[in-house]
Motif scaffolding. Structure first.
Motif, PDB file in Angstrom:
ATOM      1  N   PRO A  81      55.020  59.022  27.169  1.00  0.00           N
ATOM      2  CA  PRO A  81      56.178  58.565  26.384  1.00  0.00           C
ATOM      3  C   PRO A  81      56.753  57.240  26.883  1.00  0.00           C
ATOM      4  O   PRO A  81      57.082  56.360  26.086  1.00  0.00           O
ATOM      5  N   GLU A  82      56.857  57.081  28.201  1.00  0.00           N
ATOM      6  CA  GLU A  82      57.384  55.833  28.752  1.00  0.00           C
ATOM      7  C   GLU A  82      56.405  54.686  28.500  1.00  0.00           C
ATOM      8  O   GLU A  82      56.819  53.552  28.209  1.00  0.00           O
ATOM      9  N   ARG A  85      56.885  53.704  24.962  1.00  0.00           N
ATOM     10  CA  ARG A  85      58.149  52.984  24.780  1.00  0.00           C
ATOM     11  C   ARG A  85      58.031  51.546  25.251  1.00  0.00           C
ATOM     12  O   ARG A  85      58.476  50.610  24.582  1.00  0.00           O
ATOM     13  N   ARG A  86      57.388  51.339  26.428  1.00  0.00           N
ATOM     14  CA  ARG A  86      57.230  49.985  26.960  1.00  0.00           C
ATOM     15  C   ARG A  86      56.366  49.135  26.038  1.00  0.00           C
ATOM     16  O   ARG A  86      56.655  47.958  25.802  1.00  0.00           O
TER      17      ARG A  86
END
Length: 301
Positions: A81-82, A85-86
């Motif tokens: 998920p991160e 997002r990035r």
């Protein structure tokens, strides 16, 4: 055979707790479905993962081999998920950027430095190329953006966007110690009439028509017709030829940052033409990394 992340989480809980009951409590579930999931995983893999007794549960050699890999896979899954997002925010990924040699003496170094500080996870691929090559690469989608010398041709303008980044005057690059310049101070302006007898080293017009025409325009405004001695497509080569005494050149002011023995730079006595450096990119390029780069550039302009 497909192994689910849920199965690996259950396996990891039992392996770390060494007990089905404690693992079930840790997972907030009852023991029977946990045991059934582990049995199904063992059936899929074709080998037992645990040695079971009434009092203890231990890993088999196959279970011990699976344990570090299960941890790695679950950690990677947790990071997705991160990572997404990035990437969506332009904070990771790749930016492929081409640049003309003159940009290396003005806008490119500080721009890259600031972008790297803001987006350290972005990989930047740099390619030095002339403006005509960059336009072809942009039209074919081989690069994300290009720092080039305009103008864009009519076909390119239908598919590309462009932003001026820098406008700067032309200055004289001359062999050091010329008699025509010796009587003046080292920082004094020079007239083209004083060096009109020397060959001119210049970019070919097909490579950089705007720069080529601006240089010849300076001579035309001074009532002169230069004798073109050499053509070169790299600014380093042009300055190197000046250093070798092969002639003079008119170069963008920032090129004076290129210190080469045997070369001196002088501003022109008469007002000189300005040369633009700008960024071009495909209008339909939706790359978040590219748009983060454009946002930074707009804030600096």
């Amino acid at each position: 055979m497909t192994i689910e992340l849920r199965q690996l989480r259950y396996f990891l809980a039992v392996a770390e707790e060494n007990h089905f009951g404690r693992a079930a409590a840790r997972l907030h579930m009852t023991q029977p479905p946990l045991s059934q999931t582990i049995q199904a995983l063992e059936a899929d893999l074709g080998t037992p993962l645990f040695q079971r007794t009434r009092r203890s549960v231990g890993l088999t050699p196959a279970g011990a081999a699976l344990l570090p890999e299960a941890r790695r896979i679950l950690q990677q899954a947790a990071a997705l998920p991160e990572l997404a997002r990035r990437a969506a925010a332009g904070e990771s990924g790749t930016l492929t950027l081409s640049f003309v040699s003159t940009a290396d003496y003005n806008v490119l170094p500080p721009l890259l430095r600031e972008f790297r500080e803001r987006y350290p996870q972005v990989r930047i691929e740099l390619r030095e190329a002339t403006s005509d090559v960059q336009l072809a690469d942009l039209m074919q989608g081989r690069i994300d953006a290009g720092l080039l010398i305009p103008p864009l041709d009519e076909k390119a303008r239908t598919e590309l966007d462009y932003m001026t980044v820098l406008s700067e005057p032309l200055v004289l690059a001359a062999p050091q110690g010329l008699k025509a310049l010796r009587s003046k101070g080292r920082a004094a302006a020079a007239s083209l009439q004083a060096v009109a007898g020397l060959p001119l080293i210049i970019f070919p017009r097909r490579i950089a028509p705007a720069l080529h025409d601006a240089i010849l325009g300076c001579f035309r405004d001074a009532g002169l017709t230069p004798s073109i001695g050499q053509e070169a497509i790299q600014m380093q080569t042009i300055v190197g030829l000046v250093s070798a005494g092969m002639g003079i050149a008119l170069v963008p002011q920032s090129v004076s940052n290129l210190k080469r023995p045997g070369v001196e730079y002088r501003p022109l006595a008469a007002a000189s033409a300005t040369v633009d450096t700008g960024l071009a990119w495909r209008r339909d390029n939706a790359s978040p990394v590219l748009h983060a780069f454009l946002e930074l550039l707009r804030k600096k302009s």
